[in-house]
Motif scaffolding. Structure first.
Motif, PDB file in Angstrom:
ATOM      1  N   ASN A  96     -13.511  -5.706  20.155  1.00 21.88           N
ATOM      2  CA  ASN A  96     -14.958  -5.672  19.908  1.00 21.88           C
ATOM      3  C   ASN A  96     -15.195  -5.011  18.555  1.00 21.88           C
ATOM      4  N   ALA A  97     -14.738  -5.637  17.492  1.00 21.48           N
ATOM      5  CA  ALA A  97     -14.712  -4.985  16.181  1.00 21.48           C
ATOM      6  C   ALA A  97     -16.108  -4.699  15.619  1.00 21.48           C
ATOM      7  N   PRO A  98     -16.483  -3.408  15.504  1.00 24.92           N
ATOM      8  CA  PRO A  98     -17.799  -3.092  14.942  1.00 24.92           C
ATOM      9  C   PRO A  98     -17.927  -3.517  13.489  1.00 24.92           C
ATOM     10  N   CYS A 133     -16.576   1.356  11.202  1.00 21.45           N
ATOM     11  CA  CYS A 133     -15.222   1.472  11.765  1.00 21.45           C
ATOM     12  C   CYS A 133     -14.957   2.904  12.228  1.00 21.45           C
ATOM     13  N   PRO A 134     -14.627   3.104  13.502  1.00 20.77           N
ATOM     14  CA  PRO A 134     -14.374   4.471  13.977  1.00 20.77           C
ATOM     15  C   PRO A 134     -13.024   5.014  13.527  1.00 20.77           C
ATOM     16  N   PHE A 135     -12.192   4.184  12.906  1.00 14.99           N
ATOM     17  CA  PHE A 135     -10.818   4.590  12.625  1.00 14.99           C
ATOM     18  C   PHE A 135     -10.495   4.716  11.135  1.00 14.99           C
ATOM     19  N   ASP A 158     -10.390  -3.689   1.625  1.00 11.08           N
ATOM     20  CA  ASP A 158      -8.989  -4.006   1.867  1.00 11.08           C
ATOM     21  C   ASP A 158      -8.567  -3.199   3.090  1.00 11.08           C
ATOM     22  N   LYS A 159      -7.708  -3.760   3.886  1.00 11.58           N
ATOM     23  CA  LYS A 159      -7.241  -3.032   5.063  1.00 11.58           C
ATOM     24  C   LYS A 159      -5.939  -3.642   5.567  1.00 11.58           C
ATOM     25  N   CYS A 160      -5.376  -3.017   6.573  1.00 16.96           N
ATOM     26  CA  CYS A 160      -4.175  -3.523   7.242  1.00 16.96           C
ATOM     27  C   CYS A 160      -4.400  -4.947   7.731  1.00 16.96           C
TER      28      CYS A 160
HETATM   29  S1  SF4 Z   1     -11.604  -2.237  10.429  1.00 22.74           S
HETATM   30 FE1  SF4 Z   1     -11.911  -0.686  12.012  1.00 22.74          FE
HETATM   31  S2  SF4 Z   1     -13.462  -1.541  13.409  1.00 22.74           S
HETATM   32 FE2  SF4 Z   1     -12.664  -3.241  12.147  1.00 22.74          FE
HETATM   33  S3  SF4 Z   1     -11.054  -4.135  13.427  1.00 22.74           S
HETATM   34 FE3  SF4 Z   1     -10.081  -2.638  12.043  1.00 22.74          FE
HETATM   35  S4  SF4 Z   1     -10.014  -0.704  13.209  1.00 22.74           S
HETATM   36 FE4  SF4 Z   1     -11.459  -2.080  14.259  1.00 22.74          FE
END
Ligand code: SF4
Ligand code: SF4
Length: 223
Positions: A96-98, A133-135, A158-160
């Motif tokens: 449930n990606a915020p 994103c809580p993380f 950018d992210k994983c």
């Molecule tokens: S960016 Fe944050 S909220 Fe979005 S999918 Fe990744 S961990 Fe979940």
């Protein structure tokens, strides 16, 4: 090798890859060595001041309540201090990606295979996803390119990626494969819940966070 390879056992931490694979930390196994951070940077050429995975250490230097050192999740369940605890934090590709819900340009996408992808060309660098994103997963490298430049925000998100390209050829995410203590688990929700249980470990996050990451039904597998 097929990406829909949910039954192959590759190691203690990487249990399966591809469609429906999830990534989740076993905080009781993490020793804060930073191997995952280095593996990720090396694999994806991540810039010096950016991390697609980081280790968040809480209560540094503190002991847990009596008899609960190295049992942080158990300590929390008992309402006791978990002592020093290190949590590998990256994008967990939430069910449930915020971040996906708040992105005004639909540059974030929850794909059918379960991975959350960012489409650079659509991102305007508004950083709403960072707030949602809580993380702490979204990163904003100092690049003055693309749509973000038009809005003057400096960088696109950018992210994983959960090493989707590696998973496509049957490998695990670089962080998980590098981890000497198998603290980063990769597999289906059921496999991760079972592995934590087998290790006598547990999820470190509260119920609300677990429902964000695994959905309501998935979160129940950890109870
Ligand atoms: S960016 Fe944050 S909220 Fe979005 S999918 Fe990744 S961990 Fe979940
Ligand atoms: S920074 Fe980019 S990915 Fe994040 S919410 Fe804004 S447009 Fe979407």
């Amino acid at each position: 090798m097929s990406t829909n390879n949910s039954n192959q056992v590759m190691g203690q931490g990487v249990m399966s890859v591809g469609e429906d694979a999830r990534i989740f930390p076993d905080v009781e196994a993490c020793i804060d060595c930073g191997g995952c951070v280095v593996a990720c940077k090396r694999t994806w050429d991540v810039p010096r001041d950016e991390q697609r995975i980081s280790i968040s250490t809480m209560l540094e230097g503190q002991e847990a309540a009596a008899g609960l050192n190295a049992n942080s999740a158990q300590a929390l369940r008992q309402g006791q201090s978990p002592g020093e605890t290190s949590v590998p934090m990256q994008c967990y590709h939430c069910e449930n990606a915020p971040c996906v819900s708040v992105c005004p340009t639909d540059s974030l996408l929850k794909k059918d295979n379960g991975f959350v992808e960012v489409r650079d060309d659509l991102c305007v660098g508004c950083q709403y996803c960072l707030s949602a994103c809580p993380f702490g997963a979204p990163q904003f490298p100092e690049a003055d390119e693309g749509a973000a430049k038009l809005f003057g925000t400096g960088g696109t998100m950018d992210k994983c990626t959960m090493c989707e390209e590696r998973q496509d050829v049957g490998k695990g995410p670089a962080c998980a494969e590098e981890c000497a203590t198998d603290a980063i688990l990769v597999g289906t929700t059921g496999q991760i819940a079972e592995e934590l249980d087998k290790r006598g470990s547990a999820s470190f996050f509260n119920q609300e966070a677990m429902e964000i990451i695994f959905g309501e039904e998935g979160a129940r597998e950890f109870q």
